[in-house]
Design a protein around this motif. Sequence first.
Motif, mmCIF file in Angstrom:
data_model
loop_
_atom_site.group_PDB
_atom_site.id
_atom_site.type_symbol
_atom_site.label_atom_id
_atom_site.label_comp_id
_atom_site.label_asym_id
_atom_site.label_seq_id
_atom_site.Cartn_x
_atom_site.Cartn_y
_atom_site.Cartn_z
ATOM 1 N N PHE A 239 0.807 -1.215 0.000
ATOM 2 C CA PHE A 239 0.000 0.000 0.000
ATOM 3 C C PHE A 239 0.843 1.270 0.000
ATOM 4 C CE2 PHE A 239 -2.773 -3.332 1.465
ATOM 5 C CZ PHE A 239 -3.937 -3.087 0.749
ATOM 6 N N LEU A 240 2.171 1.116 -0.030
ATOM 7 C CA LEU A 240 3.009 2.297 -0.188
ATOM 8 C C LEU A 240 2.799 2.929 -1.557
ATOM 9 C CD1 LEU A 240 5.234 4.125 0.922
ATOM 10 C CD2 LEU A 240 6.920 2.533 -0.011
ATOM 11 N N LEU A 241 2.627 2.084 -2.568
ATOM 12 C CA LEU A 241 2.439 2.608 -3.919
ATOM 13 C C LEU A 241 1.143 3.406 -4.056
ATOM 14 C CD1 LEU A 241 3.434 2.883 -6.780
ATOM 15 C CD2 LEU A 241 2.495 0.629 -7.301
ATOM 16 N N PRO A 242 -0.030 2.875 -3.628
ATOM 17 C CA PRO A 242 -1.239 3.710 -3.692
ATOM 18 C C PRO A 242 -1.116 5.009 -2.891
ATOM 19 C CG PRO A 242 -1.834 1.423 -3.312
ATOM 20 C CD PRO A 242 -0.341 1.506 -3.196
ATOM 21 N N LEU A 243 -0.408 4.937 -1.750
ATOM 22 C CA LEU A 243 -0.270 6.145 -0.934
ATOM 23 C C LEU A 243 0.475 7.237 -1.693
ATOM 24 C CD1 LEU A 243 -0.463 7.592 1.873
ATOM 25 C CD2 LEU A 243 1.809 6.655 2.331
ATOM 26 N N VAL A 244 1.634 6.906 -2.264
ATOM 27 C CA VAL A 244 2.427 7.934 -2.918
ATOM 28 C C VAL A 244 1.811 8.368 -4.245
ATOM 29 C CG1 VAL A 244 4.557 7.239 -1.795
ATOM 30 C CG2 VAL A 244 3.951 6.203 -3.969
ATOM 31 N N LEU A 245 0.972 7.523 -4.843
ATOM 32 C CA LEU A 245 0.294 7.919 -6.073
ATOM 33 C C LEU A 245 -0.868 8.873 -5.793
ATOM 34 C CD1 LEU A 245 0.188 4.566 -8.083
ATOM 35 C CD2 LEU A 245 1.533 6.597 -8.620
ATOM 36 N N LEU A 246 -1.576 8.624 -4.704
ATOM 37 C CA LEU A 246 -2.778 9.408 -4.398
ATOM 38 C C LEU A 246 -2.481 10.662 -3.591
ATOM 39 C CD1 LEU A 246 -5.283 6.538 -3.478
ATOM 40 C CD2 LEU A 246 -5.230 7.891 -5.590
ATOM 41 N N LEU A 247 -1.423 10.631 -2.802
ATOM 42 C CA LEU A 247 -1.176 11.736 -1.871
ATOM 43 C C LEU A 247 -1.019 13.092 -2.556
ATOM 44 C CD1 LEU A 247 -0.938 12.355 1.097
ATOM 45 C CD2 LEU A 247 1.501 11.848 0.973
ATOM 46 N N PRO A 248 -0.234 13.196 -3.638
ATOM 47 C CA PRO A 248 -0.125 14.521 -4.281
ATOM 48 C C PRO A 248 -1.468 15.042 -4.758
ATOM 49 C CG PRO A 248 1.592 13.053 -5.080
ATOM 50 C CD PRO A 248 0.628 12.211 -4.299
ATOM 51 N N ARG A 249 -2.333 14.145 -5.257
ATOM 52 C CA ARG A 249 -3.654 14.572 -5.724
ATOM 53 C C ARG A 249 -4.521 15.025 -4.564
ATOM 54 N NH1 ARG A 249 0.012 12.867 -9.267
ATOM 55 N NH2 ARG A 249 -0.809 12.839 -11.398
ATOM 56 N N LEU A 250 -4.445 14.282 -3.450
ATOM 57 C CA LEU A 250 -5.245 14.657 -2.285
ATOM 58 C C LEU A 250 -4.769 15.983 -1.704
ATOM 59 C CD1 LEU A 250 -5.558 11.177 -0.510
ATOM 60 C CD2 LEU A 250 -7.291 12.370 -1.862
ATOM 61 N N GLN A 251 -3.450 16.171 -1.666
ATOM 62 C CA GLN A 251 -2.898 17.433 -1.179
ATOM 63 C C GLN A 251 -3.338 18.595 -2.068
ATOM 64 O OE1 GLN A 251 -1.939 16.592 1.960
ATOM 65 N NE2 GLN A 251 0.048 17.577 1.772
ATOM 66 N N HIS A 252 -3.328 18.360 -3.375
ATOM 67 C CA HIS A 252 -3.746 19.386 -4.324
ATOM 68 C C HIS A 252 -5.225 19.728 -4.138
ATOM 69 C CE1 HIS A 252 -4.248 21.582 -8.079
ATOM 70 N NE2 HIS A 252 -5.222 20.760 -8.409
ATOM 71 N N ARG A 253 -6.040 18.695 -3.933
ATOM 72 C CA ARG A 253 -7.479 18.926 -3.749
ATOM 73 C C ARG A 253 -7.742 19.699 -2.465
ATOM 74 N NH1 ARG A 253 -11.032 13.678 -4.214
ATOM 75 N NH2 ARG A 253 -10.029 13.798 -6.270
ATOM 76 N N THR A 254 -7.003 19.352 -1.394
ATOM 77 C CA THR A 254 -7.168 20.071 -0.126
ATOM 78 C C THR A 254 -6.803 21.540 -0.273
ATOM 79 O OG1 THR A 254 -6.673 18.060 1.125
ATOM 80 C CG2 THR A 254 -6.438 20.159 2.278
ATOM 81 N N ALA A 255 -5.680 21.794 -0.968
ATOM 82 C CA ALA A 255 -5.267 23.179 -1.187
ATOM 83 C C ALA A 255 -6.295 23.939 -2.009
ATOM 84 C CB ALA A 255 -3.905 23.198 -1.885
ATOM 85 N N ALA A 256 -6.882 23.274 -2.993
ATOM 86 C CA ALA A 256 -7.883 23.922 -3.834
ATOM 87 C C ALA A 256 -9.149 24.240 -3.037
ATOM 88 C CB ALA A 256 -8.214 23.038 -5.021
ATOM 89 N N ASN A 257 -9.504 23.346 -2.107
ATOM 90 C CA ASN A 257 -10.685 23.586 -1.285
ATOM 91 C C ASN A 257 -10.461 24.743 -0.323
ATOM 92 O OD1 ASN A 257 -12.099 21.499 -2.487
ATOM 93 N ND2 ASN A 257 -11.480 19.975 -0.960
ATOM 94 N N LEU A 258 -9.187 24.860 0.166
ATOM 95 C CA LEU A 258 -8.886 25.937 1.097
ATOM 96 C C LEU A 258 -8.783 27.276 0.392
ATOM 97 C CD1 LEU A 258 -6.216 24.200 3.379
ATOM 98 C CD2 LEU A 258 -8.606 24.702 3.934
ATOM 99 N N GLN A 259 -8.366 27.251 -0.902
ATOM 100 C CA GLN A 259 -8.206 28.465 -1.686
ATOM 101 C C GLN A 259 -8.888 28.274 -3.044
ATOM 102 O OE1 GLN A 259 -3.889 28.770 -1.617
ATOM 103 N NE2 GLN A 259 -4.053 30.427 -0.139
ATOM 104 N N PRO A 260 -10.219 28.326 -3.076
ATOM 105 C CA PRO A 260 -10.938 28.066 -4.328
ATOM 106 C C PRO A 260 -10.524 28.992 -5.462
ATOM 107 C CG PRO A 260 -12.437 28.151 -2.444
ATOM 108 C CD PRO A 260 -11.115 28.652 -1.967
#
Length: 351
Positions: A239-260
């Motif tokens: 599950f290291l691979l799914p984590l590192v694949l998804l994390l940048p996208r999740l971080q990007h989505r969080t930043a977008a939600n905080l700063q629409p």
Amino acid sequence: MERLELGNVGGVNLPQHLTAVERLGPGLAVVAALALGAELLAGALVAAGIAIEPTLLALLLGLATAQLGTPTARCTPGILWASRPLLRFGVVLSGWRLGLVPFATLGLGDLLGTAALVAATLLCGRWLARALGVDRDLGLLLAAGHAICGASAIVAADAAARNHARSVPAAIVLVTLAGTLVLLVLPPLAHELGLSPATTGIWAGGCLHEVAQALAAGEALGDEGSAMATLFKLARVLFLLPLVLLLPRLQHRTAANLQPEANDRTARPPLPWFVAAFALVGGLAAAGLVPDALVPALRTSQGMLMLLAMAALGLQAPLRELRTVGWRPLLLTALLTLFVGAAGLALALAA
């Protein structure tokens, strides 16, 4: 010899004419000496009946050396290089472990149970970090280290999220020490609970942080217990691979939600090179395309790179900085360790 053109490395101004060896050599020599010392010390401790991972010793030796003073300007570039590019190469080479997973033995229920354990630990870590007021980056690193595979997961999560957090050494120290404590406590506790070697092996594989810790626990359980510890620990590594694949996208989505307002002008973060390389190595290994003759070289190379990187990380973390971490991350580490221990036991009893 190729000459580096960078005049400023890690905030240190160096003459342009220096070669790569001249720039990186002094720092790498210090790091290599600490790594060699960790290997020798680990061997001496094993001979005395005390099993401690060389990577932990390298980190601790680096920390101890850092207390003697700040590395000189000539050493800084090599130390930084060991703690960044070399460390990422170490994570890439760790993909060979995916070739050890006996997928025919790992049933769907086992895989789903392991996935639930990993996901629950990550979510629990995120929630506890918020509740305790722990820094978001440090909370993410501690959760990843507990959920998947210790130091490798911490480094991978930090690089994938592009945090470059100063708390990486602190997170590695906390997670590694917590895992070492669990390694000492788990076997006698399993004996008191009357667990079979196979069940104990599943528990060890489900809750110990480092692969080496799970293997060490399995050695005392006989062939069946050792096989189960290895199987379920490697299942978590998957599950290291799914984590590192998804994390940048999740971080990007969080930043977008905080700063629409920045959503339209903020590009989706690119896939880090080391993630793609890890995926390639892991995919080849899982498909059986990595020749058996290469596995010893991969294992040795990955271990050597991680030793060098841990020593370098320790050199960059004076204890005066680690003391600023405070009691909250310590409490978070303790609670996460208890959580993953309980979840690992539940997985073992249900398997």
